[in-house]
Design an enzyme around this catalytic site. Structure first.
Site, PDB file in Angstrom:
ATOM      1  N   LYS A   1       2.020  -3.249   8.691  1.00  0.00           N
ATOM      2  CA  LYS A   1       3.292  -2.526   8.558  1.00  0.00           C
ATOM      3  C   LYS A   1       4.424  -3.425   9.038  1.00  0.00           C
ATOM      4  O   LYS A   1       4.399  -3.939  10.157  1.00  0.00           O
ATOM      5  CB  LYS A   1       3.269  -1.233   9.374  1.00  0.00           C
ATOM      6  CG  LYS A   1       4.518  -0.363   9.190  1.00  0.00           C
ATOM      7  CD  LYS A   1       4.527   0.806  10.167  1.00  0.00           C
ATOM      8  CE  LYS A   1       3.475   1.835   9.873  1.00  0.00           C
ATOM      9  NZ  LYS A   1       3.626   3.037  10.739  1.00  0.00           N
TER      10      LYS A   1
ATOM     11  N   LEU B   1       0.820  -1.215   0.000  1.00  0.00           N
ATOM     12  CA  LEU B   1       0.000   0.000   0.000  1.00  0.00           C
ATOM     13  C   LEU B   1       0.848   1.256   0.000  1.00  0.00           C
ATOM     14  O   LEU B   1       0.436   2.315  -0.478  1.00  0.00           O
ATOM     15  CB  LEU B   1      -0.908   0.014   1.236  1.00  0.00           C
ATOM     16  CG  LEU B   1      -1.947  -1.102   1.333  1.00  0.00           C
ATOM     17  CD1 LEU B   1      -2.608  -1.081   2.711  1.00  0.00           C
ATOM     18  CD2 LEU B   1      -2.996  -0.940   0.235  1.00  0.00           C
ATOM     19  N   GLY B   2       2.032   1.177   0.573  1.00  0.00           N
ATOM     20  CA  GLY B   2       2.915   2.342   0.662  1.00  0.00           C
ATOM     21  C   GLY B   2       4.170   1.976   1.427  1.00  0.00           C
ATOM     22  O   GLY B   2       4.350   0.844   1.876  1.00  0.00           O
TER      23      GLY B   2
ATOM     24  N   ASP C   1       5.159  14.487  14.214  1.00  0.00           N
ATOM     25  CA  ASP C   1       5.410  14.235  12.789  1.00  0.00           C
ATOM     26  C   ASP C   1       4.133  14.415  11.979  1.00  0.00           C
ATOM     27  O   ASP C   1       3.785  13.577  11.148  1.00  0.00           O
ATOM     28  CB  ASP C   1       5.974  12.827  12.598  1.00  0.00           C
ATOM     29  CG  ASP C   1       6.678  12.654  11.249  1.00  0.00           C
ATOM     30  OD1 ASP C   1       7.091  13.680  10.659  1.00  0.00           O
ATOM     31  OD2 ASP C   1       6.832  11.505  10.798  1.00  0.00           O
TER      32      ASP C   1
ATOM     33  N   GLY D   1       9.262   5.530   6.685  1.00  0.00           N
ATOM     34  CA  GLY D   1      10.538   5.379   7.355  1.00  0.00           C
ATOM     35  C   GLY D   1      10.673   4.065   8.098  1.00  0.00           C
ATOM     36  O   GLY D   1      11.770   3.520   8.242  1.00  0.00           O
ATOM     37  N   PHE D   2       9.543   3.511   8.560  1.00  0.00           N
ATOM     38  CA  PHE D   2       9.557   2.262   9.321  1.00  0.00           C
ATOM     39  C   PHE D   2       9.715   1.064   8.387  1.00  0.00           C
ATOM     40  O   PHE D   2      10.439   0.125   8.678  1.00  0.00           O
ATOM     41  CB  PHE D   2       8.252   2.149  10.113  1.00  0.00           C
ATOM     42  CG  PHE D   2       8.175   0.958  11.026  1.00  0.00           C
ATOM     43  CD1 PHE D   2       8.553   1.059  12.353  1.00  0.00           C
ATOM     44  CD2 PHE D   2       7.707  -0.263  10.558  1.00  0.00           C
ATOM     45  CE1 PHE D   2       8.474  -0.039  13.204  1.00  0.00           C
ATOM     46  CE2 PHE D   2       7.614  -1.364  11.397  1.00  0.00           C
ATOM     47  CZ  PHE D   2       8.008  -1.250  12.723  1.00  0.00           C
ATOM     48  N   GLY D   3       9.040   1.097   7.279  1.00  0.00           N
ATOM     49  CA  GLY D   3       9.071  -0.026   6.339  1.00  0.00           C
ATOM     50  C   GLY D   3       7.857   0.006   5.437  1.00  0.00           C
ATOM     51  O   GLY D   3       7.145   1.012   5.352  1.00  0.00           O
ATOM     52  N   LYS D   4       7.600  -1.093   4.766  1.00  0.00           N
ATOM     53  CA  LYS D   4       6.473  -1.169   3.839  1.00  0.00           C
ATOM     54  C   LYS D   4       5.178  -1.515   4.568  1.00  0.00           C
ATOM     55  O   LYS D   4       5.181  -2.173   5.595  1.00  0.00           O
ATOM     56  CB  LYS D   4       6.753  -2.213   2.763  1.00  0.00           C
ATOM     57  CG  LYS D   4       7.863  -1.808   1.794  1.00  0.00           C
ATOM     58  CD  LYS D   4       8.072  -2.870   0.719  1.00  0.00           C
ATOM     59  CE  LYS D   4       9.174  -2.424  -0.248  1.00  0.00           C
ATOM     60  NZ  LYS D   4       9.446  -3.439  -1.289  1.00  0.00           N
ATOM     61  N   VAL D   5       4.072  -1.047   3.990  1.00  0.00           N
ATOM     62  CA  VAL D   5       2.736  -1.351   4.506  1.00  0.00           C
ATOM     63  C   VAL D   5       2.023  -2.195   3.457  1.00  0.00           C
ATOM     64  O   VAL D   5       1.962  -1.830   2.284  1.00  0.00           O
ATOM     65  CB  VAL D   5       1.933  -0.068   4.794  1.00  0.00           C
ATOM     66  CG1 VAL D   5       0.561  -0.425   5.350  1.00  0.00           C
ATOM     67  CG2 VAL D   5       2.684   0.823   5.776  1.00  0.00           C
TER      68      VAL D   5
END
Length: 370
Positions: A119, A89-90, A216, A93-97
């Site tokens: 996520k 989906l996107g 953020d 900074g944390f990783g892919k969703v």
């Protein structure tokens, strides 16, 4: 997307400073996940996706303990079809969703299961365990119609994952800046609806008993459901606000260029109203459909918040920077008033900015103005 800055962290020693509590409460319905280093996070093994509705608490609540389901890695691997690329989906900074389908094993439900967003931490991510734990500690207890629901998590060996409610319309960022015929411009009334929803979510964080600073706030962290209701997501950088005896907290500077308040970038001093500055930037993005930071714009126009200030107090100047895709279909008086509100939010000093409660009240008066 904005440029995020932070220092790498994959330290598995839990840090609870600046979170809702020094530990996540454990009740008779909870189970505990333990890593190889002995760190623990608790959750609810009997959680159902349908539980925890916000309908009964339209003004939000802080739960005494998290109501989170602990997923196995295998469950989430199956839910996302082995994290297949076509389910992405996107990425942040944390990783892919990933888009996932949970099999609730209820006969009356369709075989497709419940849709969720998963996520998954990227091992090379600048964010790590502390940000993952912050999500669990904040979203596991904070409940509000304008905050995205965290349904559960997975922590197995080095695998860190979070499971959220699925937001059908994706991020505000995609609607404002996405390309292609599939991305239609948002009408004025929908833009205002999104702004009011996001403002309510931020106001809840600021006025809750713990005074949470989100840290953020940006268009990519505002997600939209099927009816364009806005929900704030990604609490990896959230922090508790100052105590009554303090005006600010001092912390390592983290966030996104273009949205971060100037006093925070310059000194590391974080105020509740540092979030208000970020909201002001999103207000301007909504009016103009221009990104907070864009190096492709002419010199002097790279930083949207700095560049547009002279345009926000004058109706004729404002017209020159309004999103052309609106084709003039917006109330000029209300647009000017929102621009002037944005100017207040972008004030150089935190004390001169309005509170998010005031922002919500002000936006509410503009909704039906022509």
């Amino acid at each position: 997307m904005g440029i995020c800055w932070a220092s790498p962290s994959d330290n598995r020693s839990p840090t609870t400073t600046g979170q809702l509590s020094t530990s996540v409460g454990i009740s008779h319905t909870t189970t505990t996940t333990t890593s190889s280093d002995g760190s623990t996070i608790s959750g609810n093994s009997r959680f159902s996706v349908a539980s925890g509705s916000d309908d009964a608490y339209p003004n939000g609540q802080i739960l005494p303990t998290p109501n989170l389901r602990i997923f196995s890695f295998l469950e989430l691997k199956n839910a996302t079809k082995s994290f297949r690329t076509d389910t992405v989906l996107g990425e942040g900074g944390f990783g892919k969703v990933y888009k996932g389908w949970l099999d609730e094993r209820v006969p009356s439900k369709s075989s497709s299961g419940t849709v969720v967003a998963v996520k998954k931490l990227n091992s090379e991510s600048l964010q790590g365990f502390q940000e993952w734990q912050s999500e669990v500690n904040f979203l596991g207890r904070l409940s509000h119609p304008n905050l995205v629901k965290l349904l559960g998590y997975c922590w197995e060996d080095k695998e860190l994952l979070l499971v959220y409610e699925f937001m059908q319309k994706g991020s505000l960022e995609n609607h404002l800046f996405g390309r292609g015929s599939a991305v239609q411009p948002l009408p004025w009334d929908i833009r205002l609806k999104i702004l009011i929803g996001a403002a309510r979510g931020l106001a809840f964080l600021h006025t809750s008993e713990k005074h949470v600073i989100y840290r953020d706030f940006k268009a990519s962290n505002i997600l939209l459901d099927g009816s364009y209701n806005a929900k704030i997501s990604d609490f990896g950088l959230a922090k508790l606000g100052p105590s009554e005896s303090q005006s600010h907290v001092t912390t390592r500077v983290m966030g996104t260029y273009g949205y971060a308040a100037p006093e925070y970038v310059a000194t590391g001093h974080l105020y509740v109203k540092s979030d208000v500055y970020g909201f002001g930037v999103v207000l301007v993005e909504m009016l103009t459909a221009l990104r907070a930071i864009d190096a492709n714009r002419p010199s002097g126009q790279h930083n949207l918040g700095d560049w547009v200030k002279p345009y926000l107090a004058d109706r004729r100047k404002l017209k020159n920077i309004m999103d052309s895709r609106l084709e003039g279909k917006y109330p000029s008086k209300a647009a000017l008033q929102i621009a002037q509100l944005a100017l207040k939010c972008l004030g150089p000093e935190p004390k001169t900015r309005p509170s998010m409660k005031e922002v919500v009240e002000t936006l509410g008066t503009y909704r039906f103005k022509q």
